[in-house]
Design an enzyme around this catalytic site. Structure first.
Site, PDB file in Angstrom:
ATOM      1  CE  LYS A  91      -3.729   2.035   2.820  1.00 25.04           C
ATOM      2  NZ  LYS A  91      -4.493   1.892   4.094  1.00 25.04           N
TER       3      LYS A  91
ATOM      4  CB  SER B 154      -7.979   3.487   3.243  1.00 24.16           C
ATOM      5  OG  SER B 154      -7.077   2.916   4.159  1.00 24.16           O
TER       6      SER B 154
ATOM      7  CB  SER C  23      -7.939   0.586   6.087  1.00 23.78           C
ATOM      8  OG  SER C  23      -8.722   1.731   5.965  1.00 23.78           O
TER       9      SER C  23
HETATM   10  N1  GLN Z   1     -12.589   3.861   6.899  1.00 25.45           N
HETATM   11  C1  GLN Z   1     -11.987   4.310   8.112  1.00 25.45           C
HETATM   12  C2  GLN Z   1     -11.645   5.781   7.994  1.00 25.45           C
HETATM   13  O1  GLN Z   1     -11.991   6.355   7.039  1.00 25.45           O
HETATM   14  C3  GLN Z   1     -10.798   3.482   8.438  1.00 25.45           C
HETATM   15  C4  GLN Z   1      -9.603   3.834   7.657  1.00 25.45           C
HETATM   16  C5  GLN Z   1      -8.419   2.993   7.974  1.00 25.45           C
HETATM   17  O2  GLN Z   1      -8.507   1.963   8.619  1.00 25.45           O
HETATM   18  N2  GLN Z   1      -7.279   3.471   7.535  1.00 25.45           N
HETATM   19  O3  GLN Z   1     -11.039   6.355   8.839  1.00 25.45           O
END
Ligand code: GLN
Length: 490
Positions: free
Chosen positions: A79, A154, A178
């Site tokens: 990532k 994400s 994420s």
């Molecule tokens: N979807 C969550 C957020 O927007 C988690 C994101 C993540 O785990 N990086 O913060």
């Protein structure tokens, strides 16, 4: 015949050792697949074919001389929030466009030293803020199961790459879900270990008390194998835990006879799609069929977790992201003086969601509001930890859906941040409490989209977590791959 790029790392590692294939061939197979589908999936922000083939050649000679680590020669995707020396790392943001880190994040450093091959960097929501990958400054990723759908986020690029056979496995980050949520939406295995088990050194910070590096794999055994190579104390991250390095695949097939499985009552309420609920309930029945004792349990403060997360994470983000000022790295938009330069740089460099979080966080931390918001949220965090402690006094692992829904159409939730945030309602508690959790595919819904079941274990009980997940995976054996992949073979 199954293409090399569609096989598990466990299988490939054995084939490499048996001289049945080479890392050069496996790597070429991944790039062939990337060539075939990437214009539609868009999982990668950067590919590095030549460098990968060089690493593969080196891995092959290391394997030939004997004693190479099990990850040697296996191609990986990372990532784009994970720092890679000499390889551009953008966090999916224009503000870091062109930034080339001078050092490697610890997990990649360890894998590289062990002969792993880097295919490229994967697309993600900007600074890992999002649940659909639509917040990337470089365009959305498409779900390999249905290209009109989001892959989740994400770490959507990492999940999609593994689902589509573009990478054998991948690393992502999980601050509020994420890794697990995109794994669930893309039909792969996503592991978020205990907070601190994997060093965060070189992981570009979003919310430091929650950020956890995790794995995307085709199976639970692969997750255990990858974890074994990246976990463990790192002097460069003071919050990394002083745990001995171990082989997490050991004992993974020990079975779950007598394991006490708690089904989380709050995770089957309003907003959970019928197809998700029935698939997860089916998985619970299978656990019982394997000899587990199943009962219902409660995490009564689940309702407050989302609100607490959306105060804590933006607060930490507002502080972490203060470093992007146009002075040191990435984008710079000139201005009459340094203040104007910084204002313009941040105005042009950050996307709407990142700005929303910085404003929310700055507000929550401001004098006079700090106690009411951030302080209060930290108290909720303690209550969530207590919920888990109570549940784990009766049960060894907890089960819930990973996400209330399967993949949703690209564009469906972009104008409604709250609807987007609700996607993380079942994954966030494990981040607030630091517990390890895993998502594995439990089946397909009526639309033919993958459903994920989440298993959670107490802190540092990755052994129990992986043993339960492995047993369940063997009992489910999800048939089917994305049509994108099966069409290629036809
Ligand atoms: N979807 C969550 C957020 O927007 C988690 C994101 C993540 O785990 N990086 O913060």
């Amino acid at each position: 015949m199954t293409a090399l790029c569609d096989r598990s790392a466990t299988e490939l590692s054995a084939m490499l050792r048996g001289g049945e294939t080479s890392s050069v061939e496996i790597t070429a197979s991944c790039f062939q697949r990337i060539e075939a589908v990437e214009d539609r999936v868009r999982a990668f922000l950067a590919r590095r074919e030549d460098a990968a083939q060089e690493q593969a050649t080196a891995a092959d000679s290391r394997i030939a001389s004997g004693g190479a680590p099990a990850v040697a020669g296996i191609p990986l995707a990372l990532k784009d929030v994970l720092s890679t020396r000499g390889v551009e790392t953008t966090c999916g943001s224009k503000i870091l466009d062109g930034y080339v880190p001078p050092y490697d994040c610890t997990p990649w450093k360890r894998l590289k030293d062990d002969g792993s091959v880097l295919l490229g960097k994967t697309n993600c929501d900007e600074f890992a803020m999002g649940s659909s990958n639509e917040n990337s400054a470089f365009g959305p990723v498409h779900n390999p199961w249905d290209l009109t759908m989001v892959p989740g986020g994400s770490s959507g690029g990492s999940a999609a790459a593994v689902a589509a056979g573009e990478a054998i496995w991948a690393l992502g980050t999980d601050t509020g879900g994420s890794v697990r949520q995109p794994a669930s939406l893309c039909g792969v295995v996503g592991l978020k270990p205990t907070y601190g088990l994997i060093s965060r050194y070189g992981l570009i910070a979003f919310a430091s008390s929650l950020d956890t590096i995790g794995t995307f794999t085709r199976g639970v055994r692969d997750a255990a194998m990858l974890l074994s190579f990246i976990a463990g104390k790192d002097l460069l991250d003071a919050t990394s835990l002083d745990t001995p390095r171990r082989d997490y695949t050991e004992g993974i097939d020990g079975g779950i006879d007598g394991l006490r499985v708690g089904v989380v009552r709050e995770a089957f309420g309003e907003g959970v799609e019928a197809g998700v609920e029935s698939s997860v309930r089916d998985a619970v029945d299978r656990l019982a069929g394997l000899g587990a004792t199943v009962g219902e349990t409660s995490l009564p403060h689940t309702d407050y977790a989302l609100s607490a997360y959306y105060l804590i994470a933006p607060s930490e983000a507002s502080s972490n992201l203060a470093r992007y000022d146009g002075v040191r790295y990435g984008l710079r938009v000139d201005g009459a003086d340094s203040i104007e330069m910084m204002t313009r740089t941040r105005g042009a460099g950050f996307g709407a969601e990142v700005k929303r979080r910085i404003m929310l966080g700055t507000y929550a931390l401001s004098a006079g509001y700090y106690e009411a918001y951030y302080g209060q949220a930290q108290k909720v965090r303690t209550l969530i930890i207590r919920d888990y402690e109570a549940a784990f006094s009766d049960f060894d692992v907890l089960v819930s859906p990973t996400s209330p829904t399967t993949a949703f159409p690209i564009g469906a939730k972009v104008d409604d941040p709250l609807a987007m945030y609700l996607n993380d309602v079942f994954t966030i508690p494990a981040n607030l409490s630091g517990m390890p959790a895993i998502s594995i595919p439990s089946g397909l819904d009526e639309k033919g989209l993958p459903v994920g079941v989440q298993i959670t274990a107490p802190v540092l009980r990755e052994d129990v977590l992986l043993r339960a997940a492995f047993a369940l995976e063997q009992a489910i054996a999800l048939e089917g791959r994305p049509r994108l992949v099966t069409d290629l073979a036809a």
